[in-house]
Design a protein around this motif. Structure first.
Motif, PDB file in Angstrom:
ATOM      1  N   THR A 336     -16.570   6.855  27.084  1.00  0.00           N
ATOM      2  CA  THR A 336     -17.244   5.996  28.059  1.00  0.00           C
ATOM      3  C   THR A 336     -18.489   5.354  27.464  1.00  0.00           C
ATOM      4  O   THR A 336     -18.756   4.165  27.675  1.00  0.00           O
ATOM      5  N   SER A 337     -19.266   6.125  26.716  1.00  0.00           N
ATOM      6  CA  SER A 337     -20.488   5.584  26.100  1.00  0.00           C
ATOM      7  C   SER A 337     -20.169   4.474  25.112  1.00  0.00           C
ATOM      8  O   SER A 337     -20.872   3.452  25.045  1.00  0.00           O
ATOM      9  N   ILE A 338     -19.106   4.665  24.338  1.00  0.00           N
ATOM     10  CA  ILE A 338     -18.696   3.621  23.397  1.00  0.00           C
ATOM     11  C   ILE A 338     -18.292   2.363  24.148  1.00  0.00           C
ATOM     12  O   ILE A 338     -18.672   1.246  23.775  1.00  0.00           O
ATOM     13  N   TYR A 339     -17.538   2.535  25.230  1.00  0.00           N
ATOM     14  CA  TYR A 339     -17.087   1.360  26.000  1.00  0.00           C
ATOM     15  C   TYR A 339     -18.268   0.633  26.631  1.00  0.00           C
ATOM     16  O   TYR A 339     -18.326  -0.603  26.609  1.00  0.00           O
ATOM     17  N   LEU A 340     -19.229   1.379  27.185  1.00  0.00           N
ATOM     18  CA  LEU A 340     -20.401   0.743  27.779  1.00  0.00           C
ATOM     19  C   LEU A 340     -21.205  -0.016  26.725  1.00  0.00           C
ATOM     20  O   LEU A 340     -21.848  -1.024  27.029  1.00  0.00           O
ATOM     21  N   THR A 341     -21.156   0.463  25.489  1.00  0.00           N
ATOM     22  CA  THR A 341     -21.900  -0.183  24.407  1.00  0.00           C
ATOM     23  C   THR A 341     -21.281  -1.513  23.999  1.00  0.00           C
ATOM     24  O   THR A 341     -21.986  -2.491  23.723  1.00  0.00           O
ATOM     25  N   VAL A 342     -19.953  -1.573  23.966  1.00  0.00           N
ATOM     26  CA  VAL A 342     -19.274  -2.759  23.419  1.00  0.00           C
ATOM     27  C   VAL A 342     -18.667  -3.650  24.506  1.00  0.00           C
ATOM     28  O   VAL A 342     -18.155  -4.720  24.188  1.00  0.00           O
ATOM     29  N   SER A 343     -18.711  -3.235  25.761  1.00  0.00           N
ATOM     30  CA  SER A 343     -18.008  -3.958  26.820  1.00  0.00           C
ATOM     31  C   SER A 343     -18.428  -5.417  26.929  1.00  0.00           C
ATOM     32  O   SER A 343     -17.612  -6.334  26.845  1.00  0.00           O
ATOM     33  N   PHE A 344     -19.721  -5.665  27.121  1.00  0.00           N
ATOM     34  CA  PHE A 344     -20.179  -7.044  27.310  1.00  0.00           C
ATOM     35  C   PHE A 344     -20.035  -7.892  26.039  1.00  0.00           C
ATOM     36  O   PHE A 344     -19.619  -9.048  26.121  1.00  0.00           O
ATOM     37  N   PRO A 345     -20.391  -7.361  24.848  1.00  0.00           N
ATOM     38  CA  PRO A 345     -20.155  -8.175  23.647  1.00  0.00           C
ATOM     39  C   PRO A 345     -18.689  -8.546  23.461  1.00  0.00           C
ATOM     40  O   PRO A 345     -18.376  -9.675  23.066  1.00  0.00           O
ATOM     41  N   LEU A 346     -17.769  -7.617  23.753  1.00  0.00           N
ATOM     42  CA  LEU A 346     -16.351  -7.922  23.619  1.00  0.00           C
ATOM     43  C   LEU A 346     -15.909  -8.969  24.637  1.00  0.00           C
ATOM     44  O   LEU A 346     -15.116  -9.867  24.323  1.00  0.00           O
TER      45      LEU A 346
END
Length: 413
Positions: A336-346
């Protein structure tokens, strides 16, 4: 608060009331100074973190000027109704900030962009007549701070009742350009700030609490002491709050009443009515500006938003090797932490790539995958993080209860 206490009580029942009560010794005789205990309790961690979260989500809000009452709902019942309405509006924004503080970053960078654009447009009038229009004026205008008053029946008001039409900065520009407004509003920035309800003392307390949380995290890391997942999440909120304080430096806060620019005894003149319809309604609750439009003038706004969203999610990665109730929860926290980190840039990168390909039958489906699915997954991820950070508070390792010298620094907790 009740769900948190319920979670604590439930955990105690499941664990068979596995509690520990430290016993600190007291001096046998009168002494000049007694140092604080070198331990901290579960509720010490909880209260300091909850206060910081509230401080980070309440004091950073710079909401639009609310709908004007205009004599409606007289009496004490009416007073209570409008106070509840105002509180509910603030509370909803506070909850939204707790779930996705990056969205508030997006709104504020967009507001700053609009204010800068407005100042550039108004410069011609300032040069001609010495009229004043600062970024504070533009931000106040885009909050709905300037209004036109008329008397008409608009579906919500009775015949002859005063109707308020909230303007935005571009409305004021158009009215000044066509001569409807002979001059820009003769209001100084100081007079606008006088309407602001920002409490400097409360904000100072909030900033000191945020700095204390940061100092606590640094000291615990330097001494090799375990921290709680809740403290890591609060650290992320603290960083976002500091960015928001910077972004809102020139923006009034808590303004409840608007400044009247023009007043008409009858209905609104047709050309003004057409202007408001053509350039957006009188409402001030517009959707967030699209800072991902790819315009060169939006580049700084976009990068600031992407950087803050990446930082907010990335801070949760600090808890990568923390103790969790189960290994499954630890894995879910990491993913979840990884997804929250890259979600908006992706999402931004996907949107840019989508704009570069020609339209085809799969276009709509790709659009939904890029801009429809990520927000849903992001919301679920944030809900998991929020639940998990409180749940993990009941399963901390023993060294997490060792206090640092930060406990002697004044703070709320």
């Amino acid at each position: 608060m009740l769900p948190i206490f319920g979670l604590i009580i439930y955990a105690n029942l499941v664990q068979g009331y596995t509690t520990f009560s430290p016993k600190c010794s007291t001096p046998n005789s009168t002494v000049n100074y007694v140092s604080g205990p070198n331990t901290r309790g579960t509720l010490d961690i909880l209260w300091s973190c909850l206060f910081t979260i509230v401080a980070c989500t309440w004091t950073v809000l710079h909401l639009n000027v609310p709908e004007q009452r205009n004599g409606r709902d007289p009496g004490k019942i009416g007073d209570l109704k409008w106070k509840i309405r105002g509180f509910w509006s603030t509370f909803k924004w506070m909850l939204g900030t707790a779930l996705a503080p990056e969205i508030l970053i997006a709104k504020n960078v967009a507001d700053l962009h609009d204010a800068s654009k407005s100042c550039a447009e108004m410069e011609q009038f300032s040069n001609q007549n010495g009229e004043v229009w600062t970024k504070t004026h533009a931000l106040f205008a885009n909050m709905g701070g300037f209004v036109i008053v008329s008397h008409q029946k608009d579906g919500k008001s009775l015949p002859g009742q005063e109707v308020t039409h909230h303007l935005r900065a571009h409305h004021i520009y158009s009215l000044r350009a066509d001569g409807t407004l002979p001059k820009l509003p003769e209001v100084t920035a100081e007079q606008i700030w006088d309407k602001s309800k920002s409490d400097a003392f409360v904000r100072v307390i909030a900033i000191f609490q945020i700095l204390w949380i940061c100092a606590q995290a640094i000291l615990r890391a330097s001494q090799g002491l375990a921290s709680s997942q809740l403290e890591v999440a609060v650290l992320a909120f603290a960083c976002i709050a500091m960015v928001l304080y910077f972004l809102n430096w020139e923006k009034p806060q808590g303004v409840k009443s608007a400044i009247i620019l023009l007043s008409y005894d009858e209905q609104l003149p047709d050309h003004i009515h057409r202007l408001l319809e053509r350039e957006g309604d009188q409402g001030i609750n517009r959707p967030i500006s699209n800072i991902m439009s790819g315009e060169p003038s939006r580049a700084l706004d976009t990068w600031l938003f992407l950087l803050s969203s990446t930082a907010f999610g990335g801070i949760h990665l600090i808890a990568w090797n923390f103790v969790f109730p189960t290994s499954i929860e630890q894995t879910l926290w990491r993913v979840t932490s990884i997804y929250l980190t890259v979600s908006f840039p992706l999402s931004w990168g996907g949107g840019w790539a989508l704009s570069e390909i020609p339209d085809n039958s799969l276009y709509d489906w790709i659009f939904v995958l890029i801009f429809g699915v990520p927000p849903v997954l992001y919301g679920l991820g944030r809900m998991f993080i929020i639940v998990e950070m409180f749940r993990c508070l009941l399963f901390l390792p023993p060294e997490a209860y060792i206090a640092t010298m930060a406990a002697n620094i004044p703070h709320v907790g």
